[in-house]
Design a protein around this motif. Structure first.
Motif, PDB file in Angstrom:
ATOM      1  N   ASP A  98     -55.630 -25.065 -25.766  1.00  9.73           N
ATOM      2  CA  ASP A  98     -54.245 -25.522 -25.922  1.00  9.73           C
ATOM      3  C   ASP A  98     -54.146 -27.043 -26.005  1.00  9.73           C
ATOM      4  O   ASP A  98     -53.053 -27.599 -25.944  1.00  9.73           O
ATOM      5  N   ARG A  99     -55.288 -27.733 -26.132  1.00  4.63           N
ATOM      6  CA  ARG A  99     -55.411 -29.189 -26.267  1.00  4.63           C
ATOM      7  C   ARG A  99     -55.236 -29.936 -24.950  1.00  4.63           C
ATOM      8  O   ARG A  99     -55.301 -31.168 -24.939  1.00  4.63           O
ATOM      9  N   ARG A 100     -54.994 -29.238 -23.853  1.00  4.66           N
ATOM     10  CA  ARG A 100     -54.995 -29.909 -22.555  1.00  4.66           C
ATOM     11  C   ARG A 100     -56.413 -30.335 -22.205  1.00  4.66           C
ATOM     12  O   ARG A 100     -57.382 -29.672 -22.567  1.00  4.66           O
ATOM     13  N   ALA A 101     -56.521 -31.436 -21.466  1.00  4.40           N
ATOM     14  CA  ALA A 101     -57.817 -31.911 -20.987  1.00  4.40           C
ATOM     15  C   ALA A 101     -57.897 -31.688 -19.485  1.00  4.40           C
ATOM     16  O   ALA A 101     -56.933 -31.937 -18.750  1.00  4.40           O
ATOM     17  N   TYR A 102     -59.034 -31.209 -19.037  1.00  2.00           N
ATOM     18  CA  TYR A 102     -59.242 -31.070 -17.601  1.00  2.00           C
ATOM     19  C   TYR A 102     -59.290 -32.450 -16.946  1.00  2.00           C
ATOM     20  O   TYR A 102     -59.600 -33.458 -17.592  1.00  2.00           O
ATOM     21  N   PHE A 103     -59.012 -32.485 -15.645  1.00  2.00           N
ATOM     22  CA  PHE A 103     -59.115 -33.737 -14.900  1.00  2.00           C
ATOM     23  C   PHE A 103     -60.540 -33.962 -14.406  1.00  2.00           C
ATOM     24  O   PHE A 103     -61.035 -35.085 -14.403  1.00  2.00           O
ATOM     25  N   SER A 104     -61.202 -32.883 -13.993  1.00  2.00           N
ATOM     26  CA  SER A 104     -62.565 -33.038 -13.487  1.00  2.00           C
ATOM     27  C   SER A 104     -63.396 -31.818 -13.857  1.00  2.00           C
ATOM     28  O   SER A 104     -62.883 -30.706 -14.028  1.00  2.00           O
ATOM     29  N   LEU A 105     -64.707 -32.070 -13.971  1.00  2.00           N
ATOM     30  CA  LEU A 105     -65.669 -31.058 -14.384  1.00  2.00           C
ATOM     31  C   LEU A 105     -66.896 -31.137 -13.481  1.00  2.00           C
ATOM     32  O   LEU A 105     -67.175 -32.175 -12.875  1.00  2.00           O
ATOM     33  N   THR A 106     -67.650 -30.031 -13.423  1.00  2.00           N
ATOM     34  CA  THR A 106     -68.952 -30.091 -12.774  1.00  2.00           C
ATOM     35  C   THR A 106     -69.899 -30.916 -13.635  1.00  2.00           C
ATOM     36  O   THR A 106     -69.595 -31.251 -14.785  1.00  2.00           O
ATOM     37  N   GLU A 107     -71.062 -31.195 -13.101  1.00  2.00           N
ATOM     38  CA  GLU A 107     -72.001 -32.021 -13.861  1.00  2.00           C
ATOM     39  C   GLU A 107     -72.431 -31.356 -15.162  1.00  2.00           C
ATOM     40  O   GLU A 107     -72.779 -32.040 -16.134  1.00  2.00           O
ATOM     41  N   ASP A 108     -72.381 -30.005 -15.217  1.00  2.00           N
ATOM     42  CA  ASP A 108     -72.748 -29.319 -16.455  1.00  2.00           C
ATOM     43  C   ASP A 108     -71.531 -28.858 -17.249  1.00  2.00           C
ATOM     44  O   ASP A 108     -71.648 -28.041 -18.160  1.00  2.00           O
ATOM     45  N   GLY A 109     -70.330 -29.381 -16.901  1.00  2.00           N
ATOM     46  CA  GLY A 109     -69.166 -29.189 -17.750  1.00  2.00           C
ATOM     47  C   GLY A 109     -68.225 -28.067 -17.387  1.00  2.00           C
ATOM     48  O   GLY A 109     -67.282 -27.793 -18.139  1.00  2.00           O
ATOM     49  N   LYS A 110     -68.408 -27.415 -16.260  1.00  2.00           N
ATOM     50  CA  LYS A 110     -67.476 -26.353 -15.862  1.00  2.00           C
ATOM     51  C   LYS A 110     -66.211 -26.981 -15.274  1.00  2.00           C
ATOM     52  O   LYS A 110     -66.280 -27.936 -14.507  1.00  2.00           O
ATOM     53  N   PRO A 111     -65.038 -26.441 -15.612  1.00  2.00           N
ATOM     54  CA  PRO A 111     -63.791 -27.052 -15.132  1.00  2.00           C
ATOM     55  C   PRO A 111     -63.605 -26.892 -13.632  1.00  2.00           C
ATOM     56  O   PRO A 111     -63.907 -25.851 -13.055  1.00  2.00           O
ATOM     57  N   ILE A 112     -63.094 -27.961 -13.012  1.00  2.00           N
ATOM     58  CA  ILE A 112     -62.776 -27.965 -11.585  1.00  2.00           C
ATOM     59  C   ILE A 112     -61.277 -28.097 -11.364  1.00  2.00           C
ATOM     60  O   ILE A 112     -60.684 -27.351 -10.595  1.00  2.00           O
ATOM     61  N   GLN A 113     -60.651 -29.053 -12.050  1.00  2.00           N
ATOM     62  CA  GLN A 113     -59.243 -29.350 -11.786  1.00  2.00           C
ATOM     63  C   GLN A 113     -58.526 -29.688 -13.081  1.00  2.00           C
ATOM     64  O   GLN A 113     -59.089 -30.332 -13.979  1.00  2.00           O
ATOM     65  N   LEU A 114     -57.273 -29.244 -13.156  1.00  2.00           N
ATOM     66  CA  LEU A 114     -56.389 -29.571 -14.273  1.00  2.00           C
ATOM     67  C   LEU A 114     -55.134 -30.207 -13.697  1.00  2.00           C
ATOM     68  O   LEU A 114     -54.436 -29.587 -12.891  1.00  2.00           O
ATOM     69  N   GLN A 115     -54.847 -31.450 -14.066  1.00  2.00           N
ATOM     70  CA  GLN A 115     -53.636 -32.117 -13.600  1.00  2.00           C
ATOM     71  C   GLN A 115     -52.455 -31.777 -14.496  1.00  2.00           C
ATOM     72  O   GLN A 115     -52.623 -31.454 -15.674  1.00  2.00           O
ATOM     73  N   ARG A 116     -51.274 -31.911 -13.941  1.00  2.00           N
ATOM     74  CA  ARG A 116     -50.053 -31.726 -14.733  1.00  2.00           C
ATOM     75  C   ARG A 116     -49.544 -33.096 -15.190  1.00  2.00           C
ATOM     76  O   ARG A 116     -48.417 -33.493 -14.933  1.00  2.00           O
ATOM     77  N   LYS A 117     -50.432 -33.816 -15.841  1.00  2.00           N
ATOM     78  CA  LYS A 117     -50.153 -35.138 -16.392  1.00  2.00           C
ATOM     79  C   LYS A 117     -50.829 -35.218 -17.757  1.00  2.00           C
ATOM     80  O   LYS A 117     -51.522 -34.284 -18.165  1.00  2.00           O
ATOM     81  N   ILE A 118     -50.671 -36.353 -18.442  1.00  2.00           N
ATOM     82  CA  ILE A 118     -51.234 -36.479 -19.787  1.00  2.00           C
ATOM     83  C   ILE A 118     -52.311 -37.556 -19.887  1.00  2.00           C
ATOM     84  O   ILE A 118     -52.792 -37.846 -20.981  1.00  2.00           O
ATOM     85  N   PHE A 119     -52.750 -38.119 -18.766  1.00  2.00           N
ATOM     86  CA  PHE A 119     -53.589 -39.307 -18.847  1.00  2.00           C
ATOM     87  C   PHE A 119     -55.041 -38.998 -19.199  1.00  2.00           C
ATOM     88  O   PHE A 119     -55.704 -39.802 -19.861  1.00  2.00           O
ATOM     89  N   SER A 120     -55.563 -37.857 -18.767  1.00  2.00           N
ATOM     90  CA  SER A 120     -56.914 -37.493 -19.212  1.00  2.00           C
ATOM     91  C   SER A 120     -56.945 -37.354 -20.726  1.00  2.00           C
ATOM     92  O   SER A 120     -57.894 -37.796 -21.394  1.00  2.00           O
ATOM     93  N   GLU A 121     -55.889 -36.748 -21.283  1.00  2.00           N
ATOM     94  CA  GLU A 121     -55.799 -36.604 -22.734  1.00  2.00           C
ATOM     95  C   GLU A 121     -55.712 -37.969 -23.426  1.00  2.00           C
ATOM     96  O   GLU A 121     -56.301 -38.178 -24.494  1.00  2.00           O
ATOM     97  N   CYS A 122     -54.979 -38.896 -22.823  1.00  2.00           N
ATOM     98  CA  CYS A 122     -54.829 -40.224 -23.425  1.00  2.00           C
ATOM     99  C   CYS A 122     -56.176 -40.933 -23.551  1.00  2.00           C
ATOM    100  O   CYS A 122     -56.497 -41.518 -24.598  1.00  2.00           O
ATOM    101  N   PHE A 123     -56.989 -40.876 -22.499  1.00  2.00           N
ATOM    102  CA  PHE A 123     -58.245 -41.616 -22.539  1.00  2.00           C
ATOM    103  C   PHE A 123     -59.313 -40.888 -23.351  1.00  2.00           C
ATOM    104  O   PHE A 123     -60.211 -41.532 -23.910  1.00  2.00           O
ATOM    105  N   TYR A 124     -59.213 -39.579 -23.447  1.00  2.00           N
ATOM    106  CA  TYR A 124     -60.056 -38.847 -24.390  1.00  2.00           C
ATOM    107  C   TYR A 124     -59.751 -39.305 -25.818  1.00  2.00           C
ATOM    108  O   TYR A 124     -60.659 -39.585 -26.612  1.00  2.00           O
ATOM    109  N   THR A 125     -58.472 -39.426 -26.123  1.00  2.00           N
ATOM    110  CA  THR A 125     -58.047 -39.849 -27.456  1.00  2.00           C
ATOM    111  C   THR A 125     -58.499 -41.276 -27.748  1.00  2.00           C
ATOM    112  O   THR A 125     -58.961 -41.593 -28.854  1.00  2.00           O
ATOM    113  N   MET A 126     -58.388 -42.150 -26.764  1.00  2.00           N
ATOM    114  CA  MET A 126     -58.804 -43.536 -26.937  1.00  2.00           C
ATOM    115  C   MET A 126     -60.301 -43.621 -27.218  1.00  2.00           C
ATOM    116  O   MET A 126     -60.751 -44.413 -28.058  1.00  2.00           O
TER     117      MET A 126
END
Length: 398
Positions: A98-126
């Motif tokens: 759905d184009r949302r970005a997770y906030f944090s991941l394990t070292e091998d990329g498994k999702p840990i946390q999803l914030q209800r904000k847009i800032f992870s997406e902003c810095f991915y885009t940057m």
């Protein structure tokens, strides 16, 4: 009295050494995960790893930083490889269908946390935008533009990212959103932003809603029409954010050749510094209350690295445009505080958190909110601007 060429050259050398000999090597040596991709963010004072969690917004920021160094400073293969390590990891693991970005991941990329904000997406885009230019990948720039379009749809209605609007909430706008979007457009369209003219003006308008010229204050949160909200949230001042917004606006004032906006940006930086500086112990407070009440954030009196970093560049940028000795003196005051309290002479990089008196409270160099971004970005911007001040006919705004 204007600073002498000798003084400016000395500062230029100081920032050059700090950036390229003490900060960038720290992250290259300790943060790169060459086995799984991405970066380790949680690094102790000496660079040792104390948590393998990878925070997505810091992954994006670090990838952006190394791509920027490669493209604008020197085409070092190790810088491009470091940027690619982050971008590849983000593309493989950080983004949901759905184009949302997770906030944090394990070292091998498994999702840990999803914030209800847009800032992870902003810095991915940057990161995508800068890496696209560094690696000659126009497909990634197209992807960054698509991400920005999605972010624009989400920006002022966070129900799209899972944050409900509740009946008792006062309609509010945070300064963080228009300022980060304005900076993101600068990164996506550094040369020609004509296709984003409407969005740029909207961001500028929204940022200026937070500015009360009569009070010489910049409020962190206001009502959508710019009126003040009668609550601790509405009285909250975040001097670091305001100063950062000031230099974001100044970059656009120079691009758009807007003298009125330039004057506003200069004033925002000066007012926020004057209000935020701690005359007793030095450094800029994290939060303040506009009416003098105790700010509700418990960490309000702390001195954070990123706040001081934003002030370093903002004051130097003001000086480059005004030639005013007060702007130079403010730069020197913040510089002295930073190098006394944050810069680590033993292991390199900077501490992030000090108490009001300037004592380090957290010894780590990286954590969930501090990574390879504010320190090297500020040093890079100041270094380039000091170079320009040494040679007055060069372009002074990064």
């Amino acid at each position: 009295m204007t600073p002498s060429p000798v003084a400016i050259a000395a500062y230029r050398r100081k920032y050059e050494r700090e950036l390229f000999e003490r900060v960038i090597p720290f992250w290259l040596q300790y943060s790169l995960d060459r086995e799984r991709g991405g970066y380790f963010n949680c690094l102790d004072r000496d660079g040792s790893l104390y948590d393998t969690t990878k925070h997505v917004w810091l992954q994006g920021r670090q990838a952006w930083l190394f791509a920027k160094l490669y493209r604008t400073v020197e085409s070092k293969p190790e810088w491009l490889a470091a940027a690619r390590l982050g971008v590849d990891f983000l593309q493989h693991f950080a983004i949901r269908p759905d184009r949302r970005a997770y906030f944090s991941l394990t070292e091998d990329g498994k999702p840990i946390q999803l914030q209800r904000k847009i800032f992870s997406e902003c810095f991915y885009t940057m990161a995508l935008a800068e890496f696209s230019r560094a690696s000659d990948r126009p497909d990634l720039l197209a992807a960054a533009r698509d991400e920005l379009a999605t972010l624009w749809d989400w920006a002022y209605d966070w129900s799209y990212v899972g944050r409900p609007v509740l009946a008792g909430q006062h309609p509010a706008q945070s300064l963080a959103v228009p300022m980060i979007l304005l900076n993101l457009i600068e990164e996506i369209a550094p040369d020609d932003a004509s296709e984003y003219a409407v969005e740029v003006e909207d961001c500028i308008r929204r940022i200026l809603l937070h500015v009360n010229s009569d009070e010489q204050l910049v409020y962190e949160t206001v009502a959508p029409d710019g009126s003040q909200i009668a609550s601790p949230q509405g009285r909250l001042l975040n001097p670091g954010h305001a100063i950062e917004a000031g230099w974001f606006l100044q970059h656009w004032a120079q691009r758009l050749q807007r003298e009125d906006l330039s004057a506003d940006a200069i004033a925002i930086v000066r007012w926020s510094f004057a209000r935020g500086w701690d005359d007793e112990y030095g450094g800029i407070f994290y939060f303040l209350d506009a009416e003098g009440y105790s700010p509700t954030p418990l960490e309000w009196s702390m001195k954070l690295w990123w706040v001081q970093c934003e002030a370093l560049y903002a004051h130097l940028l003001n000086f480059s445009l005004t030639g005013d000795r007060d702007d130079w003196d403010a730069f020197e005051r913040v510089d002295a505080y930073c190098f006394e309290h944050f810069s680590d002479p033993k292991f390199g990089e900077w501490f992030g958190y000090c108490d009001r008196q300037g004592n380090v409270t957290h010894r780590f160099k990286g954590g969930p909110y501090k990574g390879c971004f504010h320190v090297p970005r500020a040093l890079l911007l100041c270094w380039r601007l000091l170079q320009a001040l040494e040679t007055p006919n060069t372009q002074s705004v990064a």
